[in-house]
Write an enzyme that holds these catalytic residues in place. Structure first.
Site, PDB file in Angstrom:
ATOM      1  N   LEU A   1      38.554  31.659  39.536  1.00  0.00           N
ATOM      2  CA  LEU A   1      38.568  32.655  38.468  1.00  0.00           C
ATOM      3  C   LEU A   1      39.876  33.434  38.534  1.00  0.00           C
ATOM      4  O   LEU A   1      40.148  34.129  39.518  1.00  0.00           O
ATOM      5  CB  LEU A   1      37.365  33.589  38.607  1.00  0.00           C
ATOM      6  CG  LEU A   1      35.995  32.897  38.671  1.00  0.00           C
ATOM      7  CD1 LEU A   1      34.868  33.926  38.696  1.00  0.00           C
ATOM      8  CD2 LEU A   1      35.818  31.926  37.520  1.00  0.00           C
ATOM      9  N   ALA A   2      40.684  33.305  37.490  1.00  0.00           N
ATOM     10  CA  ALA A   2      42.019  33.910  37.480  1.00  0.00           C
ATOM     11  C   ALA A   2      42.327  34.564  36.137  1.00  0.00           C
ATOM     12  O   ALA A   2      43.455  34.567  35.676  1.00  0.00           O
ATOM     13  CB  ALA A   2      43.070  32.846  37.795  1.00  0.00           C
TER      14      ALA A   2
ATOM     15  N   ARG B   1      45.412  47.679  37.490  1.00  0.00           N
ATOM     16  CA  ARG B   1      45.737  48.616  38.575  1.00  0.00           C
ATOM     17  C   ARG B   1      46.996  48.210  39.328  1.00  0.00           C
ATOM     18  O   ARG B   1      47.518  48.985  40.130  1.00  0.00           O
ATOM     19  CB  ARG B   1      44.550  48.727  39.529  1.00  0.00           C
ATOM     20  CG  ARG B   1      43.338  49.431  38.907  1.00  0.00           C
ATOM     21  CD  ARG B   1      42.092  49.247  39.751  1.00  0.00           C
ATOM     22  NE  ARG B   1      42.262  49.807  41.085  1.00  0.00           N
ATOM     23  CZ  ARG B   1      41.429  49.567  42.090  1.00  0.00           C
ATOM     24  NH1 ARG B   1      40.404  48.741  41.919  1.00  0.00           N
ATOM     25  NH2 ARG B   1      41.624  50.123  43.267  1.00  0.00           N
TER      26      ARG B   1
ATOM     27  N   LYS C   1      47.987  39.410  37.535  1.00  0.00           N
ATOM     28  CA  LYS C   1      47.694  39.751  38.922  1.00  0.00           C
ATOM     29  C   LYS C   1      47.860  38.570  39.872  1.00  0.00           C
ATOM     30  O   LYS C   1      48.479  38.704  40.940  1.00  0.00           O
ATOM     31  CB  LYS C   1      46.284  40.328  39.038  1.00  0.00           C
ATOM     32  CG  LYS C   1      45.898  40.687  40.458  1.00  0.00           C
ATOM     33  CD  LYS C   1      44.620  41.476  40.553  1.00  0.00           C
ATOM     34  CE  LYS C   1      43.408  40.680  40.205  1.00  0.00           C
ATOM     35  NZ  LYS C   1      42.157  41.401  40.559  1.00  0.00           N
TER      36      LYS C   1
END
Length: 455
Positions: free
Chosen positions: A11-12, A18, A25
């Protein structure tokens, strides 16, 4: 023994807000490789394996990275963010292939190892419907708790929903899961969204698997291995853990690190035997170091191949495309780029060798540069075997220096030099008696200039 087939779903799709970065990310680096690259590298590979990567909309860079690491990767897009189970089902087409094991991992956990994936698959071979990766948290606040009865996992309880007694549990959910491939869709399709956020949560798979008569178990690992990355501070923490791991592995291979905590390694660094690395060395990606080589302090090496018994630095910079033959010597404040230096070459001081080939046993004097760029294109310098290039020489490419040729110090070489020839290019030195005094008088308007004593 029959080899079990497996599908790993990574899962990407997270935006990583943040991280305060325009970079997705999972594309942020640890040990000079993306977070995603580490996870894909740890996932099962070879015969009977398949890999699916779930990305967010407009994240082509993530898809490209996945394909770069694993050309067999299947790419799926989660167009709406409706929870982790929803993300897994974005890869429904891959799950429907009917693999024996379905592994679910996250693209922001770069410290997970191949061994852990294999341990997670082991209970499925014994008939379990589902295995969850857990860890003992130093501070479990905020983590989902793994509620265990005997050797069975009963439920994953989110912190907000946990009772006071359940909050005392330190065994926490890492999020990584293995599901029996024959039952995966039957379990995942039953996950609902009757919660405050209206999302589909993967941890609910535990209760569903048990309700269907299946067993759910926990496989434990260290907290470090399942660190997720959500902030730059966590990225730095993961880097520290990874560097400690890489240094330990290097020393176990026989590499001498004089001050390990000061050496920075890339995940793909290859070491031979009896390699020594002095303090404050940075090794970037794509570096291979052969037996007996010594890298002295404050050197920086990227995409370079080093032969046996090579000496580097101190204060050397080897840039991409550098290849050094056995016994080559690169000294202090020397920079190389796209350069092949054959066995026994010496470039000991203050030189730049770029877009060049240097033949075996040649000597390049201090201050020598290959002038490879004309402002528009790069050009190549070729230096033959056994050549000697004197101090402070400029070799203006494209140019060829023959075998055994000798270049006099201070020369600017613009034409090819034949084998065993000597080339010298200097203006004749002239001396003008009294010239310095006349120059001072001209600059000061005739005022006397007193020489100040040295301090």
């Amino acid at each position: 023994m029959t080899v079990r087939s497996s599908l790993t779903i990574v899962l990407a799709a997270g935006e990583g807000t943040r991280m305060r970065s325009s970079l997705p990310k999972v594309m942020h680096p640890v040990a000079q490789a993306s977070l995603l690259a580490h996870v894909l590298g740890a996932a099962p590979k070879g015969t009977g394996t398949s890999l699916a990567v779930v990305i967010g909309p407009d994240h082509q860079a993530v898809a490209d990275e996945a394909k770069r690491i694993r050309s067999d990767a299947l790419i799926f897009v989660q167009r709406e963010r409706l929870g982790t189970a929803h993300a897994v089902l974005a890869a429904r087409e891959a799950i429907a292939q009917g693999m024996d094991d379905v592994l679910v991992a996250f693209g922001d956990t770069p410290l997970i190892t191949p061994e852990t994936f294999e341990r997670l698959r082991a209970p499925l071979r014994k008939g379990a419907a589902l295995a969850v990766l857990g860890f003992r948290a130093a501070d479990p606040t905020g983590y989902g708790r793994l509620v265990v009865e005997g050797d069975q996992l009963v439920a994953i309880r989110e912190h907000a929903d946990a009772s006071p007694e359940e909050r005392k549990i330190t065994l926490c959910n890492a999020g990584v899961m293995a599901i029996d491939g024959r039952r995966a869709l039957a379990i995942l399709d039953r996950i609902g969204n009757a919660n405050s956020k209206g999302e589909y949560y993967l941890p609910d798979a535990v209760g569903i698997a048990r309700a269907q008569g299946g067993e759910a178990v926990v496989i434990e690992t260290s907290e470090d291995e399942v660190r997720g990355i959500n902030t730059k501070a966590q990225l730095a923490e993961a880097e520290g853990v990874m560097q400690a791991r890489l240094r330990k592995a290097a020393m176990e291979q026989g590499v001498t690190l004089i001050a390990p905590e000061t050496v920075y390694l890339a995940a793909d660094t290859i070491f031979g035997k009896d390699v020594t690395i002095e303090p404050f060395v940075v090794i970037g990606p794509g570096v291979s170091i052969s037996d007996g080589t010594v890298i002295h302090s404050f050197s920086h090496i990227v995409q370079t191949t080093l032969g046996k018994n090579v000496s580097i630095g101190p204060y050397a910079r080897l840039r991409p495309g550098t290849s050094l033959g056995d016994g080559a010597r690169i000294g202090n404040f020397v920079e190389t780029k796209a350069a092949t230096l054959e066995a026994g070459v010496k470039v000991n001081h203050l030189s730049y060798i770029g877009d060049a080939t240097v033949g075996a046993n040649s000597n390049i004097g201090a201050g020598t540069i290959t002038c490879n760029y004309d402002g528009f294109k790069k050009h190549k310098t070729v230096i033959g075997t056994g050549a000697f290039v004197g101090t402070n020489s400029s070799l203006v490419a494209p140019v060829r220096i023959g075998n055994g040729a000798y270049i006099g110090s201070g020369s600017v070489i613009t034409k090819d030099v034949p084998d065993d020839a000597m080339a010298l290019e200097r203006n004749q030195q002239t001396i003008r008696e009294g010239g310095a005094a006349r120059y001072r008088e001209m600059k000061t308007g005739g005022k006397k200039v007193e020489k100040k004593p040295e301090k």
